[in-house]
Write a protein that holds these residues in place. Structure first.
Motif, PDB file in Angstrom:
ATOM      1  N   MET A   1       0.769  -1.126  -0.153  1.00 19.52           N
ATOM      2  CA  MET A   1       0.104  -0.054   0.223  1.00 19.52           C
ATOM      3  C   MET A   1       0.905   1.290   0.047  1.00 19.52           C
ATOM      4  N   LEU A   2       0.379   2.225  -0.594  1.00 19.32           N
ATOM      5  CA  LEU A   2       1.269   3.761  -0.658  1.00 19.32           C
ATOM      6  C   LEU A   2       0.562   4.533   0.227  1.00 19.32           C
ATOM      7  N   SER A   5      -2.676   6.511  -0.431  1.00 19.43           N
ATOM      8  CA  SER A   5      -3.967   5.879  -0.248  1.00 19.43           C
ATOM      9  C   SER A   5      -4.318   6.418   1.050  1.00 19.43           C
ATOM     10  N   CYS A  83       8.180  12.102   3.383  1.00 15.79           N
ATOM     11  CA  CYS A  83       7.788  11.010   2.251  1.00 15.79           C
ATOM     12  C   CYS A  83       7.262  11.460   1.411  1.00 15.79           C
ATOM     13  N   ASP A  86       3.865   8.434  -3.125  1.00 13.11           N
ATOM     14  CA  ASP A  86       4.153   7.151  -3.625  1.00 13.11           C
ATOM     15  C   ASP A  86       5.072   6.088  -2.839  1.00 13.11           C
ATOM     16  N   ALA A  87       5.489   6.650  -1.494  1.00 15.82           N
ATOM     17  CA  ALA A  87       6.340   5.737  -0.549  1.00 15.82           C
ATOM     18  C   ALA A  87       5.435   4.657  -0.004  1.00 15.82           C
ATOM     19  N   ASN A  88       6.002   3.646   0.332  1.00 20.38           N
ATOM     20  CA  ASN A  88       5.361   2.269   0.825  1.00 20.38           C
ATOM     21  C   ASN A  88       5.037   2.539   2.144  1.00 20.38           C
ATOM     22  N   VAL A  89       3.934   2.167   2.627  1.00 19.68           N
ATOM     23  CA  VAL A  89       3.357   2.153   4.025  1.00 19.68           C
ATOM     24  C   VAL A  89       4.255   1.234   4.754  1.00 19.68           C
ATOM     25  N   ASP A  90       4.664   0.153   4.431  1.00 20.30           N
ATOM     26  CA  ASP A  90       5.359  -0.591   5.305  1.00 20.30           C
ATOM     27  C   ASP A  90       6.653  -0.086   5.519  1.00 20.30           C
ATOM     28  N   GLU A  91       7.459   0.392   4.409  1.00 15.92           N
ATOM     29  CA  GLU A  91       8.747   0.833   4.917  1.00 15.92           C
ATOM     30  C   GLU A  91       8.673   2.174   5.618  1.00 15.92           C
ATOM     31  N   GLU A 128      -5.539  -3.740   6.005  1.00 12.31           N
ATOM     32  CA  GLU A 128      -4.957  -4.516   4.936  1.00 12.31           C
ATOM     33  C   GLU A 128      -4.947  -6.229   5.578  1.00 12.31           C
TER      34      GLU A 128
END
Length: 142
Positions: A1-2, A5, A83, A86-91, A128
């Protein structure tokens, strides 16, 4: 997820204060909006710093009530981690956990585009997981 979102769900409005605002002014914004941090910005779109309720508490402990009349610039964090949408939520969750950061401004094309809290990131992870669980349950029951 980004991250984008998360912003689509919560919105892109970000509370800001100018660096010359007093800590008392900052506290008013935090209380009125029921939030934990604000971005310090001259124009509402560039980031000069970030200041949280924790920053206020720590400075109150160090300097006493005199801090209430001091400018926000005297207590803000100036090295702000940001951030992109388009950064990754997990990261980002890993970065926030590792560096003990609770609020991260989102920047797009050099301009403030939103603010994500650790609560937003955790909420997205839970959603998620719930979605994955529902898919697995549906798959098992076929």
């Amino acid at each position: 997820m980004l991250i984008g979102s998360i912003l689509r769900g919560k919105g892109t409005e970000v509370a800001t204060v100018p660096p010359g605002a007093t800590v008392r002014d900052l506290l008013e914004v935090l209380a009125e909006r029921n939030i934990g941090a604000v971005v310090v910005s001259e124009d509402g779109s560039t980031i000069v710093g970030i200041v949280s309720e924790r920053d206020v508490v720590r400075r109150l402990n160090e300097r006493g009530a005199e801090i209430l009349g001091a400018p926000v610039s005297s207590i803000m964090t100036t090295e702000v981690r940001t951030c992109a949408p388009d950064a990754n939520v997990d990261e980002l969750r890993q970065t926030m956990t590792t560096h003990r950061i609770r609020h991260v401004p989102v920047v797009s094309d050099g301009r403030l585009a939103g603010l994500v809290s650790i609560g937003d990131v955790v909420k997205s992870a839970i959603e998620e997981l719930q979605t994955e669980k529902a898919h697995l349950v549906e798959y098992i029951h076929r």
